[in-house]
Scaffold this active site. Structure first.
Site, PDB file in Angstrom:
ATOM      1  N   CYS A 314     -15.818 -13.290  -7.205  1.00 45.59           N
ATOM      2  CA  CYS A 314     -14.503 -13.832  -6.873  1.00 45.59           C
ATOM      3  C   CYS A 314     -13.574 -12.696  -6.410  1.00 45.59           C
ATOM      4  CB  CYS A 314     -13.934 -14.595  -8.070  1.00 45.59           C
ATOM      5  SG  CYS A 314     -12.458 -15.571  -7.705  1.00 45.59           S
ATOM      6  N   VAL A 315     -12.369 -12.566  -6.970  1.00 49.63           N
ATOM      7  CA  VAL A 315     -11.459 -11.502  -6.530  1.00 49.63           C
ATOM      8  C   VAL A 315     -12.052 -10.128  -6.845  1.00 49.63           C
ATOM      9  CG1 VAL A 315     -10.119 -11.473  -8.676  1.00 49.63           C
ATOM     10  CG2 VAL A 315      -9.059 -10.711  -6.562  1.00 49.63           C
TER      11      VAL A 315
END
Length: 579
Positions: A314-315
């Site tokens: 993800c991030v």
């Protein structure tokens, strides 16, 4: 259901007026949203448009006719006989599944009338003359929040399950529901699971290992080997900083970390610090430098391997990819391979989160915490929960408070509730440059740590995992990473959503994933050639990683080295810090 003509007319008029009232209150709700933006960023605040008069009249007529058909249908229902509902909820909507809703004609009518009114409000919102795609998506999000909140299942007076529970428990469910509400108010959040059932380090994040390095933003964990021999090339994992790392290491049966270690890899993992005032000044560059870049150097020093494999989730994948671009811009060759799990590098379609990010909201963050401050993890958790409000908010409002029940123990929901704070400058920069302006995909547009980054220079082999039902990172957007990175890519599409699709343990080998040799630039064209494979994508990825991990050597049984000594046992202090 025998009624007089007068009763029929009164009921029709009442439910039609309720639908009209829902729409009117919805416009008031939108106006208040706009007023809030006017206070923080007047120049950027969106103006509320109204539907065309003719279109609104048409929708009102359609609503009145729908209510007339529903009433005529309900009037034919005979007492004591179940009736097939005329209006059905969308697939997957479980709010009205309990038999109490259909056994009573009154509640059966209430639920169907609500569904008609909800559909009317949604159509009114869609009829608003809004051309901008982001604004339109935001309007749809707000509409959904309003409609979900107005459901009769959320209120004691209109929920037959509340009444049935009270009767069966002789009122004890009401007493317990009040206690649950008070307890959740003290915690500052809705309970989604039995918190007492879990403890980090006891039955979560239990894969054995040691913290061998720490700074103001991270601890670095080196996991102990579980095989006599390991692949020479180690793996560094960078989880998202917006959640705690143990999503990768829940319990032994569904731990991705343990699975990788069992495959014969030396695994290192970044554990992000839960930001407090002392870290509130850190920005994007600090997260890169003190996060993946520093962790990579420690891994090299400990293992004597110049190019480790790296994985970002993800991030964490966005931060990791940016770090690699910085190092490549400095002329370094930092890693052997890159794995990205549900990661965005092109934010043109940033999923449902993207619709909440506009100039007004970003300007507000920049003004309040952009130069220093803490972005509350609880606020971020509430935003994520609102994306699936019926499943992650209202289900527990009904269960905990109306029925007086205690949620069942569920490790994934415990993790979901264990929120983390972020540095204000970091999140403000991230929102503007990624979600709002989509600058990362443009070579040389962003400068990080003194380097104008070009993601095309990250030319190492990459394994890209997206999930088909992901509402946070749409799989079609994750696919676009293939056009941004400069190396050879392998794209795999997993079943299910952002978390359940990624954390799909090989021990259970459920669900499925899709693979294809196609290098099509359009994701839908890739999907046309993809073949469904049964089971967990973990097994497919492990084979891909083994091919890029060198020879087998004796297991590294001693963590760290003379320079990086053991600080404490995994999972470490940082992951245990609460908001």
């Amino acid at each position: 259901m025998s009624v007089t003509p007068e009763q029929s007319a009164e009921a029709l008029q009442g439910m039609f007026k309720f639908g009209q009232s829902m729409a009117a209150n919805f416009f008031d709700f939108l106006s208040k949203q706009g007023a809030a933006f006017q206070q923080v960023a007047p120049a950027q605040a969106p103006q509320l448009p109204l539907p065309e008069a003719e279109e609104l009249a048409r929708l009102q007529k359609e609503l009145a006719e729908s209510h007339a058909r529903l009433w005529a249908h309900m009037s034919q229902v005979k007492p004591g006989e179940p009736a097939e509902p005329l209006v059905k909820p969308p697939a997957g909507d479980r709010r009205f599944n309990a038999p109490e809703w259909s056994s009573s004609p009154v509640y059966d009518y209430i639920r169907q009338a609500y569904l008609l009114n909800a559909d009317y409000v949604a159509k009114v919102a869609d009829a608003l003359p809004v051309a901008d795609g982001r604004t339109k998506a935001r309007m749809q999000y707000l509409t959904r929040q309003y409609i979900d909140a107005m459901a009769p299942s959320n209120f004691a007076a209109t929920n037959p399950e509340f009444i049935q529970s009270a009767l069966e428990t002789k009122g004890e469910s009401i007493t317990q529901g009040i206690k649950n509400l008070i307890g959740d108010m003290e915690k500052g959040r809705i309970s989604m699971t039995d918190d007492s059932a879990f403890e980090i380090g006891r039955n979560l994040a239990t894969t054995p290992g040691s913290v061998i390095y720490e700074n103001e933003l991270i601890q670095l964990i080196q996991y102990a080997p579980l095989t006599e021999q390991v692949y020479k090339t180690p793996l560094l994992i960078v989880p998202p900083c917006i959640n705690k790392f143990y999503i990768m290491d829940l319990q032994p049966a569904n731990s991705l970390v343990r699975f990788i270690v069992e495959q014969g890899f030396t695994v290192f993992l970044v554990s992000w610090k839960n930001t407090k005032e002392s870290e509130a000044h850190f920005g994007w560059d600090d997260y890169l430098e003190k996060g993946p870049i520093t962790a990579l150097q420690v891994v090299r020093d400990v293992t004597k391997v110049d190019k480790p494999n790296v994985l970002g989730f993800c991030v964490g994948g966005t931060i990791l990819s940016s770090s690699l671009a910085v190092l490549r811009g400095k002329g370094e060759d930092p890693a052997e391979s890159l794995t990205l799990m549900t990661t965005l590098l092109d934010f043109a379609d940033a999923g449902e989160i993207g619709c909440l990010v506009d100039e007004a909201s970003v300007a507000a963050r920049e003004a309040s915490i952009g130069r220093g401050g803490v972005f509350s993890g609880r606020e971020l958790a509430q935003v994520f929960s609102s994306l699936r409000a019926n499943d992650l908010i209202w289900q527990y409002v009904v269960g905990n408070y109306l029925k007086g029940k205690t949620p069942e123990a569920f490790d994934l929901l415990y993790w979901n509730s264990d929120s983390t704070n972020l540095s204000g400058p970091f999140i403000a920069w991230y929102l503007r440059n990624m979600y709002l302006e989509n600058n990362l995909r443009v070579p040389g547009k962003l400068e990080m740590l003194g380097v104008k980054v070009d993601m095309g220079k990250v030319d190492l082999p990459a394994y890209l995992l997206a999930t088909r039902e992901d509402h946070i990172v749409p799989w079609t957007s994750a696919y676009l990473v293939r056009q941004i990175l400069g190396g050879e890519t392998t794209f795999v599409l997993g079943a299910s959503g952002h978390i359940a699709g990624a954390i799909n343990p090989a021990s259970k080998n459920r669900r499925s994933y899709w693979t294809s040799d196609s290098t099509a630039s359009v994701p839908e064209e890739w999907l046309e050639t993809a073949v469904e494979q049964k089971g967990s994508w973990w097994l497919h990825w492990a084979e891909w990683l083994k091919q890029r991990s060198g020879e087998m050597i004796a297991a590294r049984n001693k963590p760290g080295n003379a320079k990086y000594k053991v600080i404490e046992a995994a999972p470490g202090r940082y992951v245990k810090e609460t908001v």
